[in-house]
Scaffold this active site. Structure first.
Site, PDB file in Angstrom:
ATOM      1  N   ASP A 156       0.867  -1.168   0.000  1.00  0.00           N
ATOM      2  CA  ASP A 156       0.000   0.000   0.000  1.00  0.00           C
ATOM      3  C   ASP A 156       0.913   1.230   0.000  1.00  0.00           C
ATOM      4  O   ASP A 156       2.138   1.126   0.144  1.00  0.00           O
ATOM      5  CB  ASP A 156      -0.973   0.001   1.185  1.00  0.00           C
TER       6      ASP A 156
HETATM    7  C1  NOJ Z   1      -3.947   3.996  -0.047  1.00  0.00           C
HETATM    8  C2  NOJ Z   1      -5.145   3.116   0.114  1.00  0.00           C
HETATM    9  O1  NOJ Z   1      -5.100   2.460   1.365  1.00  0.00           O
HETATM   10  C3  NOJ Z   1      -5.289   2.066  -0.973  1.00  0.00           C
HETATM   11  O2  NOJ Z   1      -6.532   1.436  -0.834  1.00  0.00           O
HETATM   12  C4  NOJ Z   1      -5.148   2.676  -2.332  1.00  0.00           C
HETATM   13  O3  NOJ Z   1      -5.291   1.680  -3.320  1.00  0.00           O
HETATM   14  C5  NOJ Z   1      -3.795   3.347  -2.422  1.00  0.00           C
HETATM   15  N1  NOJ Z   1      -3.698   4.377  -1.419  1.00  0.00           N
HETATM   16  C6  NOJ Z   1      -3.550   3.961  -3.800  1.00  0.00           C
HETATM   17  O4  NOJ Z   1      -4.355   5.049  -4.002  1.00  0.00           O
END
Ligand code: NOJ
Length: 735
Positions: A280
């Site tokens: 993430d």
């Molecule tokens: C953080 C989020 O937790 C995740 O769900 C997302 O896909 C990513 N950012 C990318 O935007």
């Protein structure tokens, strides 16, 4: 030397078409320098805000592409932008390895569908698959290869804002939805130019955040982890998901983006996953504040060795992996494996054969907001709505009504129905409730709209005008709830009431004595006790996307009979959470006559609305629950049948639900677990016999030794309209 390499490359990427993908991957890998290998594991964002504007990477990013130091971008989309960057990659970088572009397409790219939690309330995996298919078609037409979806986290705590992104609290339903979305996004073959790679996230246990506060610590037993939280991930892997995203949270002291047990032992060794894992956003870098890495170099080592193949935005791999390999601290074999996994997906997508296959500007123009997709958003939207209450059959409303007051801060909001994570969804595409009613009723009916109050804030200034409007109307529709910014990432709430003065507003309008329909728009279960006690009709519409107003009008006027069922328990008060239907008995289950049992002094245990709950304009009667036999050997099956009769006045759909309870085991078992369901349609007066088959598979769990087995003994079977209103029977499993 350079020429030889290029010739070699030409050979491997063109003549090598006849080779297997694995051979082609190897033929690329041998050409790669260490820096180029690391480059494939690096992902940067073309901008911070996901999907809110067309963003382009800075020049620095373009240089990185030329140097082969980046393998993927997120938040870059549109055929023009993706074509430009891809051209740099395949024309100016030494090895010409194509980039992979990803975005959070969570419920649509431009044609916004209902939020995932709403879609799950359809209890129709085929429809959810179709929704994902449309989303993929639209997203792929804009140059995207990859969506960071489905979010398959089980959520038992409505304070957690990300409950809106998933399918709710149940692992069985969650698994079906996970599978449906993976198949929908990835289509028949990844190499089709309207397929995008799916990404099951957030791996894993993220939804178990303590206190429902986002990014917070998680501590769950391995048994619950496997039986509840991991189930939908396993289903996604079995459905062929290409990627997973490692989560921010720790479990029992181990941050999941550095958890080898999860990312390698379970995911790859047990489940045989062959795709790649992306971190993430900065979750590898966050191994430092978590306190398991003392610097970014250590974080890079832990992340890669655990099984995170691609580093989203932490720059940990970018800055340290090559050096770690050179110093012999990280094995080149591990690095090579990660590179191969990423190349494999690029090959599967067909990017080595045609890196521009997703960059057709004409197709993009034709596809965005295409009529068929927009119609599909309305179809899914109306099927996602849950009717929570309908006293005295106020709904459906007659189209002959002469005056309707449409009140509330969400009645004419062009923005909120898009919901969170709405990618390129635009307010101008949204049909509000006021507009939807006008579309439905034309000039026949006078529609008086008053906002009354804001979603948040204390001002009651608008109340009096709204009261006047209500007094002059035959019926009042009140659209209240949350703003689209109150749920999703970093949007936890400690209160679950309607924000601001909205409840006071409903109370004020209630005093007029006019019939009121409350239309809720929100991203999580809310505590709406007063409304439930005092308002005759309540519709839960979540955030329905661009066709919100038309879909709600379809329902209000009976052009569609609501058929959605909740996939999350609605608490009475926030003090009850976490609250979920498949809880354990405890050694002291609540007993009115015994003080020393499990309950609250100041509130009953039961929820306001249970899991699986949802009404229809018609009524259904369940009868004749029958089991084909009451004893079953492990290799046999039992057929459970029940008669369901439409005992009301309208044709309607019902989700018939099967739950099972294992009464005595080597470990404790939930009081009920959803094991199957059917959505059926019945004409007034019609009866259908619904059958379910119970096999051993439905009875398995992780026993005292953590073996996934069934155990002989007594089981209860429940069939009904929700997790509480059920008919009951029983059988015995013999071994
Ligand atoms: C953080 C989020 O937790 C995740 O769900 C997302 O896909 C990513 N950012 C990318 O935007």
């Amino acid at each position: 030397m350079k020429k030889i390499i290029i010739l070699f490359l030409f050979y491997s990427l063109t003549i090598a078409q006849n080779k297997s993908v694995e051979e082609r991957i190897d033929s690329v890998l041998v050409l790669m320098t260490l820096d180029e290998k690391v480059g494939q594991l690096v992902q940067y964002s073309g901008g911070w805000d996901t999907g809110t504007q067309t963003v382009r990477p800075s020049e620095a990013h373009e240089k990185l592409i030329i140097m082969g130091k980046v393998g993927s971008f997120l938040n870059v989309f549109g055929t023009e932008s993706t074509h430009r960057l891809q051209k740099i990659a395949v024309e100016q970088s030494r090895l010409k390895i194509p980039l992979i572009f990803g975005l959070d397409v969570i419920h649509g790219f431009r044609s916004i569908f209902p939020v995932p939690l709403a879609e799950a309330c359809t209890w129709e995996p085929e429809l959810v698959e179709q929704s994902a298919r449309w989303q993929a078609i639209e997203a792929a037409s804009t140059g995207l290869h990859w969506t960071f979806n489905p979010m398959v986290d089980i959520a038992r705590d409505p304070r957690w804002g990300r409950i809106v992104e998933g399918s709710g609290e149940d692992p069985y339903l969650g698994s079906l939805m996970a599978r449906a979305r993976v198949i929908g996004y990835q289509g028949k073959k990844l190499s089709d130019n309207n397929s995008i790679v799916a990404c099951a996230k957030h791996f894993a246990g993220y939804g178990g955040a303590e206190g429902g506060r986002d990014y917070n610590t998680v501590d769950i037993s391995e048994r619950t982890f496997r039986e509840v939280f991991l189930k939908p991930f396993h289903a996604a892997v079995e459905a062929g998901v290409g990627t997973l995203m490692s989560s921010f949270n720790e479990i029992g002291g181990v941050p999941q983006s550095g958890c080898r047990f999860l990312l390698t032992d379970i995911l790859r060794n047990e489940w045989g996953f062959k795709g790649f894992v992306v971190s993430d956003w900065n979750s590898v870098g966050e191994l430092i504040p978590h306190g398991v890495a003392k610097n970014l170099e250590e974080a890079a080592q832990i992340g890669l060795e655990a099984g995170v193949d691609m580093d989203m935005e932490a720059s940990a791999y970018y800055n340290h992996l090559a050096d770690l390999v050179n110093r012999g601290k990280v094995s080149l074999d591990i690095l090579n494996e990660s590179v191969k996994r990423i190349l494999r997906i690029k090959f599967y997508l067909g990017l080595f054969d045609d890196p521009f296959k997703y960059c057709d500007t004409d197709l993009e123009k034709k596809t965005i907001l295409n009529k068929e997709i927009v119609n599909a958003t309305r179809e899914v939207a109306k099927r996602s709505v849950v009717l929570l209450k309908n006293e005295n059959y106020l709904l459906p409303l007659s189209k002959e009504i002469s005056k309707i007051a449409v009140l509330g801060p969400l009645a004419n909001s062009k923005d909120d129905p898009l919901g969170p994570w709405a990618a390129q969804g635009k307010p101008e595409d949204v049909v509000t409730v006021v507009e939807g009613l006008k579309n439905k009723l034309g000039n026949r009916t006078e529609i008086i709209y008053e906002e009354g109050c804001k979603i948040d804030g204390n001002s009651k200034e608008g109340f009096s005008k709204a009261v006047e409007a209500a007094k002059n109307a035959d019926v009042v529709i009140m659209c209240v709830g949350e703003s689209r910014g109150m749920s999703a990432e970093a949007r936890s709430r400690a209160y679950l009431d309607l924000p601001g003065v909205q409840e006071d507003f409903v109370k004020e309008i209630h005093k007029t004595g006019k019939p009121i329909v409350v239309v809720l728009m929100n991203g999580r279960p809310l505590t709406i006790n007063w409304i439930n006690e005092n308002i005759s009709s309540i519709l839960e519409t979540w955030f329905l996307g661009i066709q919100s107003g038309n879909a709600i009008a379809d329902i209000l006027f009976g052009d569609y009979n609501p058929s959605g069922k909740l996939t999350t328990t609605f608490p009475r008060y926030v003090g009850q959470v976490p609250i979920y239907y498949n809880h354990k008995m405890t050694g002291r289950p609540y007993d009115k006559s015994n003080f020393y049992t499990s309950y609250y002094l100041d509130l009953e245990n039961s929820p306001l609305y249970p899991f699986g709950y949802g009404l229809s304009y018609t009524t259904f009667k369940y009868s004749d629950l029958t089991l084909s036999q009451n004893k079953m050997n492990i290799n046999e099956s039992i057929t459970v049948s029940v008669n369901v009769t439409n005992s009301g006045k309208y044709e309607g759909e019902e989700v018939v639900q099967l739950y099972i309870r294992d009464l005595v085991g080597s470990v404790t078992r939930p009081v009920k677990e959803l094991k199957d369901f059917r959505k059926i349609i019945l004409k007034p007066g019609e009866t259908k016999k619904v059958e379910f088959i119970i096999t051993e598979d439905k009875l398995k769990f992780y026993d005292i030794n953590m073996d996934y087995v069934s155990e002989p003994g007594d089981f209860k079977v429940f069939v009904g309209t929700n997790s509480e209103e059920v008919l009951e029977s029983s059988f015995m499993l013999i071994k």
